[in-house]
Scaffold this motif. Structure first.
Motif, PDB file in Angstrom:
ATOM      1  N   ARG A 178      -5.450   6.153  -0.884  1.00 15.81           N
ATOM      2  CA  ARG A 178      -5.024   7.054  -2.117  1.00 15.81           C
ATOM      3  C   ARG A 178      -6.060   8.124  -1.969  1.00 15.81           C
ATOM      4  N   ASP A 232       3.974   6.145 -10.262  1.00 12.20           N
ATOM      5  CA  ASP A 232       4.977   6.243  -9.113  1.00 12.20           C
ATOM      6  C   ASP A 232       6.509   6.585  -9.676  1.00 12.20           C
ATOM      7  N   GLY A 262       0.963  -1.152   0.046  1.00  8.21           N
ATOM      8  CA  GLY A 262       0.153   0.244  -0.095  1.00  8.21           C
ATOM      9  C   GLY A 262       0.950   0.938   0.146  1.00  8.21           C
ATOM     10  N   GLU A 263       1.921   1.206   0.505  1.00 10.46           N
ATOM     11  CA  GLU A 263       2.921   2.476   0.562  1.00 10.46           C
ATOM     12  C   GLU A 263       4.294   1.790   0.823  1.00 10.46           C
ATOM     13  N   PRO A 264       5.155   3.133   0.516  1.00  9.64           N
ATOM     14  CA  PRO A 264       6.704   2.590   0.616  1.00  9.64           C
ATOM     15  C   PRO A 264       6.780   2.203   2.294  1.00  9.64           C
ATOM     16  N   ASP A 269       7.729  -7.138   0.438  1.00  7.48           N
ATOM     17  CA  ASP A 269       7.145  -6.103   0.296  1.00  7.48           C
ATOM     18  C   ASP A 269       6.363  -6.070  -1.202  1.00  7.48           C
ATOM     19  N   THR A 270       5.068  -5.845  -1.506  1.00  3.80           N
ATOM     20  CA  THR A 270       4.355  -6.121  -2.420  1.00  3.80           C
ATOM     21  C   THR A 270       3.948  -4.778  -3.056  1.00  3.80           C
ATOM     22  N   ARG A 309       4.705   8.497  -5.161  1.00  2.00           N
ATOM     23  CA  ARG A 309       3.750   8.954  -6.285  1.00  2.00           C
ATOM     24  C   ARG A 309       4.542  10.475  -6.724  1.00  2.00           C
ATOM     25  N   TRP A 326       2.028  -2.862  -6.003  1.00  2.13           N
ATOM     26  CA  TRP A 326       0.902  -2.913  -7.056  1.00  2.13           C
ATOM     27  C   TRP A 326      -0.225  -1.810  -6.828  1.00  2.13           C
ATOM     28  N   GLN A 327      -1.242  -1.994  -7.645  1.00  2.90           N
ATOM     29  CA  GLN A 327      -2.194  -0.647  -7.685  1.00  2.90           C
ATOM     30  C   GLN A 327      -3.373  -1.379  -7.802  1.00  2.90           C
ATOM     31  N   THR A 328      -4.623  -0.589  -7.707  1.00  2.00           N
ATOM     32  CA  THR A 328      -5.879  -0.797  -8.039  1.00  2.00           C
ATOM     33  C   THR A 328      -5.867  -1.438  -9.288  1.00  2.00           C
TER      34      THR A 328
HETATM   35  O1  PRX Z   1       2.142   4.661  -4.798  1.00  2.00           O
HETATM   36  C1  PRX Z   1       1.994   3.243  -4.905  1.00  2.00           C
HETATM   37  C2  PRX Z   1       1.623   2.879  -3.321  1.00  2.00           C
HETATM   38  O2  PRX Z   1      -0.099   2.557  -3.801  1.00  2.00           O
HETATM   39  C3  PRX Z   1      -0.210   3.037  -4.720  1.00  2.00           C
HETATM   40  C4  PRX Z   1      -1.493   2.243  -5.254  1.00  2.00           C
HETATM   41  O3  PRX Z   1      -2.643   2.471  -4.360  1.00  2.00           O
HETATM   42  P1  PRX Z   1      -3.990   1.738  -4.433  1.00  2.00           P
HETATM   43  O4  PRX Z   1      -4.610   1.731  -5.832  1.00  2.00           O
HETATM   44  O5  PRX Z   1      -4.949   2.248  -3.409  1.00  2.00           O
HETATM   45  O6  PRX Z   1      -3.595   0.227  -4.315  1.00  2.00           O
HETATM   46  C5  PRX Z   1      -3.024   0.119  -2.873  1.00  2.00           C
HETATM   47  C6  PRX Z   1      -2.722  -1.538  -2.825  1.00  2.00           C
HETATM   48  C7  PRX Z   1      -2.323  -2.281  -3.999  1.00  2.00           C
HETATM   49  C8  PRX Z   1       0.913   2.794  -5.831  1.00  2.00           C
HETATM   50  O7  PRX Z   1       0.676   3.601  -6.856  1.00  2.00           O
HETATM   51  N1  PRX Z   1       1.988   1.471  -3.031  1.00  2.00           N
HETATM   52  C9  PRX Z   1       1.279   0.290  -3.162  1.00  2.00           C
HETATM   53  N2  PRX Z   1       2.044  -0.802  -2.751  1.00  2.00           N
HETATM   54  C10 PRX Z   1       3.169  -0.211  -2.556  1.00  2.00           C
HETATM   55  C11 PRX Z   1       3.179   1.376  -2.734  1.00  2.00           C
HETATM   56  N3  PRX Z   1       4.157   2.035  -2.667  1.00  2.00           N
HETATM   57  C12 PRX Z   1       5.385   1.236  -2.273  1.00  2.00           C
HETATM   58  N4  PRX Z   1       5.633   0.156  -2.018  1.00  2.00           N
HETATM   59  C13 PRX Z   1       4.352  -0.618  -2.012  1.00  2.00           C
HETATM   60  N5  PRX Z   1       4.893  -2.079  -1.654  1.00  2.00           N
END
Ligand code: PRX
Length: 629
Positions: free
Chosen positions: A509, A483, A369-371, A393-394, A498, A396-398
């Protein structure tokens, strides 16, 4: 489907790049299809179109439920842990879940919901949420789950954008020691909507609710009068499975569309491989099903893989900061997948909450979800994972549907704070501001993906042009993630955050424009600019610079009023952490707000504001600096 060694990963990765169609066809063969696909992949990133497994006929619920009945009918599919630890947990087998999904699917049908119709789901984290999601999928209705923390106005915007005909909600929700009205919020939303014909209300808190004759129905009553047999609707792989709204840098949240076949394959494949799920393991993802993480790694990925998935209704700090560890102990959780914000928050309460619990069942940890900062990474690894559990540490995005860059637990050598290597099928590239691909290692740039994968966003609901503009036009021919990222000397990826005007607050987000629009609706506000600033627990906090028409008499009260407006328009998650009243904003001569300057000021990095000479009124910067919070 499961990769077992690093060599196998390398072979699979190479195969997935050399022959993507062959690779993904082989993975897809391990699922239940009614009719085989005619074409594995067709794509054109210039038009933002991707199709996987076209012509293939299937239903995701046959893969998530029916397929397991013979061998795993009595295995637990879902463990539900209620908000109050004193209440009994509920265990639901695959066969009972199948039965409940079929019954509820028949309720939807009885009330006229058909394939392709949109259904809005606004529920707390109860088993019925999973049942509702799967029931929609069973009959080919498109679910649009709205996170329980969103306001009536946000729900209404989402219902209206996709013209939902049905809403599924509950009377109320328990969150920690609070009881939150849900139906009432839906009622308020529906004052702004005209497409909804029925609302189904599940009883959770027995909060008094108003039930409108002819529109509103009780869940418990409805399921009594239907059959438990409901054949799954045949779906083309490219038929829409769901819409999930997410924030971007401009305008209103957009409805990310995922389709049945590709999403199923990708969510399941990534679940199996990233978490190295072993039969019988208990998987606990702490996300809410209202976000993509819950869709892919509480519901679809685990269930399609025949796993046991925990659904937790409450919050990590109720009744105390040991709650997650207590759940791990109680249900003998093996895989714990959570967010850096939760880790940082629980870290701050100290180790005594951890020490009381037996965490020896854990075999794997995940973050999303975040760094994740190094301190949180190490704390999680050592104190929760006992130093021996792999930590993935995964990233990905929506829009990606599933995990894109991540270690495979116990297989990929780890590096704290790095998402490490792309999964098979994922081809990341870094590009500079002008769109040139940056080759080699020890470099950084904007993260793009140059080849489609099965879980890629298909469109933004009702507005394909927006999908094209947002993701495929910044760097033509590539999907742009939004990102920033670095690739180190070993070729490992680390996502830095971001690079657009999207905030990541506690892993949620939020678009700066959305928050500004909400603030600007408040009486007396002339203009506002919102930026993210580093926040110890939330990752990013929301800092709002606001111009008012007259100097507020009681600044503190005015701040609270503005926060109340934001909570009402978007939801409490978007409330600003800091509000600074200013007389002007740093703008270029063409009227563009220089957010870079505001970001620096919010970080108290006053000496690195860069060139301010091109500003319309450089003096305004001095004033803002002096008043910085
Ligand atoms: O900036 C990245 C961050 O969360 C964004 C995606 O948010 P959302 O669509 O709500 O999905 C969150 C869950 C998958 C990305 O563009 N993000 C997600 N995972 C990471 C991350 N930033 C750093 N490390 C991660 N593991």
């Amino acid at each position: 489907m499961r990769i077992k060694t690093f060599e196998e990963y390398q072979t699979a990765y190479k195969q997935s790049v050399d022959d993507p169609e062959g690779f993904w066809a082989e993975v897809a063969q391990q699922f239940k299809w009614r009719k085989p696909w005619k074409k594995v992949l067709s794509w054109d990133f210039n038009e933002a179109t991707t199709k996987w497994y076209e012509g293939g006929e299937m239903n995701i619920t046959e893969n998530a439920l029916d397929r397991h009945l013979e061998e795993k009918g009595n295995q637990i599919a879902i463990i539900w842990e209620p908000n109050d630890p004193g209440d009994e947990a509920v265990r639901i087998t695959y066969s009972v879940l199948h039965d409940r999904v079929c019954r509820f699917a028949n309720v939807l049908k009885k009330h006229g919901v058909k394939k392709g119709d949109r259904v809005c789901i606004y529920l707390p984290m109860v088993p019925e949420l999973t049942v509702a999601v799967l029931a929609c999928a069973r009959i080919g209705a498109v679910h649009s789950v709205v996170f329980g923390g969103f306001s009536a106005k946000s729900i209404a915007d989402r219902i209206n954008d996709s013209a939902c005909t049905m809403v599924i909600t509950s009377d109320g929700a328990y969150r920690g020691n609070k009881v939150i009205p849900m139906k009432e919020t839906v009622d308020n939303a529906l004052d702004l909507c005209s497409t909804v014909k029925n609302v189904i209300v599940m009883t959770r808190t027995r909060t008094p609710v108003s039930m409108l004759k002819g529109r509103d129905l009780w869940w418990e009553e409805e399921v009594k009068h239907v059959d438990s047999v409901c054949p799954a609707e045949p779906m083309d792989a490219e038929d829409t499975l769901f819409i999930l709204y997410t924030s971007g840098s401009t305008g209103k949240p957009k409805g990310v569309v995922h389709t049945c076949g590709g999403y199923m394959i990708f969510a399941t494949y990534t679940f199996a491989n990233v978490f190295q799920y072993e039969p019988g393991e208990i998987h606990f993802c702490t996300a809410d099903i209202g976000w993509i993480t819950g869709h892919s790694y509480i519901v679809y990925g685990p269930l399609c893989y025949g796993a046991t998935s925990v659904i937790f209704e409450g919050v990590p700090t109720f009744p105390d900061a040991g709650r997650l560890w207590q759940i791990v102990e109680k249900h003998k959780v093996n895989i714990l997948y959570t967010a850096p914000t939760a880790i940082r928050s629980l870290m701050s309460f100290g180790l005594q909450y951890v020490k009381d619990h037996d965490l020896s069942s854990l075999t794997k940890l995940g973050s999303v979800g975040e760094p994740i900062n190094e301190e949180a990474w190490q704390w999680f690894k050592q104190n929760i994972g006992g130093s021996h559990c792999p930590l993935v540490d995964t990233w990905w995005q929506t829009e990606t549907g599933g995990i894109m860059i991540s270690p495979l637990a116990g297989i990929t050598p780890e590096k704290p704070t790095y998402a490490t290597l792309p999964l098979p099928g994922i081809q990341p590239v870094l590009v500079d501001e002008s769109g040139n691909v940056i080759e080699g290692n020890d470099v950084s740039g904007n993260l793009c993906i140059k080849f489609p994968w099965p879980g890629i966003i298909r469109t933004t609901y009702g507005d394909h042009e927006r999908c094209k503009q947002t993701y495929f036009s910044t760097y033509p021919g590539m999907y742009f993630t939004g990102d920033g990222c670095l690739r180190d000397e070993d070729g490992y990826y680390r996502i830095t955050g971001r690079v657009d005007d999207v905030l990541n607050v506690s892993g949620h987000r939020i678009g700066t424009a959305e928050v500004e629009n909400a603030i600007n609706m408040h009486l007396g506000v002339v203009e506002s600019a919102v930026v993210g600033y580093p926040h110890d627990i939330k990752g990013q906090g929301i800092y709002a610079f606001i111009i008012t028409d007259t100097k507020p008499d009681d600044a503190e009260m005015f701040r609270k009023d503005i926060s109340a407006t934001v909570a009402r328009i978007i939801g409490p998650i978007a409330k600003p952490d800091k509000i600074q009243f200013v007389s002007g904003l740093p703008k270029t001569r063409s009227g563009k707000i220089m957010r870079r300057i505001l970001r620096k000021i919010s970080e108290h990095d006053m000496n690195n504001l860069g060139d301010t000479s091109t500003l319309l009124d450089p003096a305004v910067v001095e004033e803002i600096k002096r008043g910085a919070l």
